[in-house]
Design a protein around this motif. Structure first.
Motif, PDB file in Angstrom:
ATOM      1  N   UNK A  95       7.096  30.728  42.746  1.00 44.01           N
ATOM      2  CA  UNK A  95       6.793  32.129  42.725  1.00 44.01           C
ATOM      3  C   UNK A  95       5.262  32.396  42.653  1.00 44.01           C
ATOM      4  N   UNK A  96       4.385  31.640  42.257  1.00 43.03           N
ATOM      5  CA  UNK A  96       3.190  31.767  42.010  1.00 43.03           C
ATOM      6  C   UNK A  96       2.073  31.468  43.397  1.00 43.03           C
ATOM      7  N   UNK A  97       2.962  30.844  44.188  1.00 43.67           N
ATOM      8  CA  UNK A  97       2.054  30.137  45.487  1.00 43.67           C
ATOM      9  C   UNK A  97       2.302  28.724  45.509  1.00 43.67           C
ATOM     10  N   UNK A  98       1.503  27.980  46.651  1.00 50.26           N
ATOM     11  CA  UNK A  98       1.699  26.569  46.844  1.00 50.26           C
ATOM     12  C   UNK A  98       0.564  25.804  46.466  1.00 50.26           C
ATOM     13  N   UNK A 142      11.413  23.607  39.257  1.00 48.24           N
ATOM     14  CA  UNK A 142      11.663  25.021  39.541  1.00 48.24           C
ATOM     15  C   UNK A 142      10.777  25.472  41.026  1.00 48.24           C
ATOM     16  N   UNK A 143      10.783  24.664  41.767  1.00 46.16           N
ATOM     17  CA  UNK A 143       9.746  24.618  42.857  1.00 46.16           C
ATOM     18  C   UNK A 143      10.406  23.933  44.080  1.00 46.16           C
ATOM     19  N   UNK A 144       9.851  24.235  45.405  1.00 44.69           N
ATOM     20  CA  UNK A 144      10.266  23.381  46.565  1.00 44.69           C
ATOM     21  C   UNK A 144       9.116  22.198  46.907  1.00 44.69           C
TER      22      UNK A 144
END
Length: 320
Positions: free
Chosen positions: A45-48, A30-32
């Motif tokens: 959603x919490x950052x990079x 669930x991330x890019x």
């Protein structure tokens, strides 16, 4: 014919991080996943988060991940394996580029696999690695399977007695990770992570994942062979430890604990050593020395008569 097939412009084999020195695996969901210079980034959603690509053994991409072309480019340049997996890493879908540039181990593996007697000898050697107190010399395949099954059942019972976790039987429903109890979920999570590690190491040093010596008929037969070498020593005991602590979230907790355990025991380095010891006795006499299998070999040759290897990049006429 050209000599450019095996070459990559970014880094020489000597410059790449050895597979034994890398982190065993990284699971993302669930991330890019993108690229920032020589690192990959994971944004949710919490950052990079920034992760140096050269330190990754295998990247497990779970549900909800998106990966950019640039991210795959830097992972390929660094020789990191990339696997697309299902929820909690319990389904394997596809894998990306590997580190290897030498065919020595692949040829040795194919030589051993193609000979029925040698194939059984490697299976016995694998059994000996798993259970060093027993001598499998002369055992048939049926006898090897029977003894292996007994050892695994004994391991389940022993770990249950050690941790106090009740044990009935191994229960796993493909596609339904939560069907089993906490300890079965932990065993499944540990097994799948070990498959990912074995896949990363096998491909990184040039082996075929399909040519198994115990398992057969599947594209990951050799991966299953290698992962099973450490099942009763690492995977099963750790799974029972996780279940003894709590029934909550056994999958993520198992992955984190297994990653730490793998680092403690140096499993990546051990996998490389074990695979070489199993296969290199079957390498061709004119193959490169074993120390160069995954470090310095980066050339293509042409096959001539009498096992003669001639340089590529040359047009050989009738009178050569």
């Amino acid at each position: 014919m050209t000599d450019t097939i095996g070459r990559r412009a970014a880094s020489s084999p000597r410059e790449l991080t050895r597979v034994a020195d890398r982190s065993s695996f990284l699971y993302l969901e669930r991330c890019t996943v993108h690229r920032d210079t020589n690192a990959i980034t994971a944004t949710d959603a919490e950052g990079t988060s920034h992760i140096p690509a050269a330190t990754i053994g295998t990247l497990l991409l779970g549900p909800g991940t998106r990966v950019t072309h640039q991210a795959m480019s830097v992972l390929g340049e660094c020789g990191a394996s990339v696997a697309w997996v299902g929820e909690n890493g319990v389904r394997f879908y596809a894998a990306g580029r590997a580190l290897t540039r030498s065919s020595t181990l692949a040829e040795a593996q194919a030589t051993a696999w193609a000979n029925r007697r040698a194939r059984l000898d490697v299976a016995r050697a694998m059994y000996r690695l798993r259970f060093p107190d027993e001598d499998p010399t002369g055992l048939t395949r049926r006898e090897l399977l029977g003894r292996e099954g007994t050892h695994v059942k004994d391991c389940y019972r022993a770990q249950s007695a050690r941790t106090g976790v009740p044990w009935k039987r191994r229960h796993y429903v493909p596609g339904d990770f939560t069907a089993g109890d906490a300890v079965n979920q932990a065993i499944t999570a540990a097994a799948q992570c070990m498959y990912g590690i074995a896949h990363a190491v096998a491909t990184a040093i040039g082996c075929s994942t399909a040519l198994g010596f115990v398992h057969s008929g599947h594209e990951l037969s050799f991966v299953l062979d290698i992962a099973d070498l450490y099942k009763t020593e690492i995977g099963i005991p750790l799974a029972f430890d996780i279940a003894a602590e709590s029934d909550e979230d056994p999958g993520p907790r198992t992955r984190r604990a297994l990653r730490d355990r793998i680092h403690e025991v140096g499993l990546m380095d051990r996998c490389v050593t074990d695979i070489k010891e199993l296969l290199l006795p079957y390498k061709a006499a004119d193959s490169p020395d074993s120390t160069a299998v995954d470090t310095e070999i980066d050339h293509v040759t042409l096959q001539s008569d009498h096992d003669l290897q001639v340089p590529s990049g040359t047009n050989y006429g009738h009178d050569w």
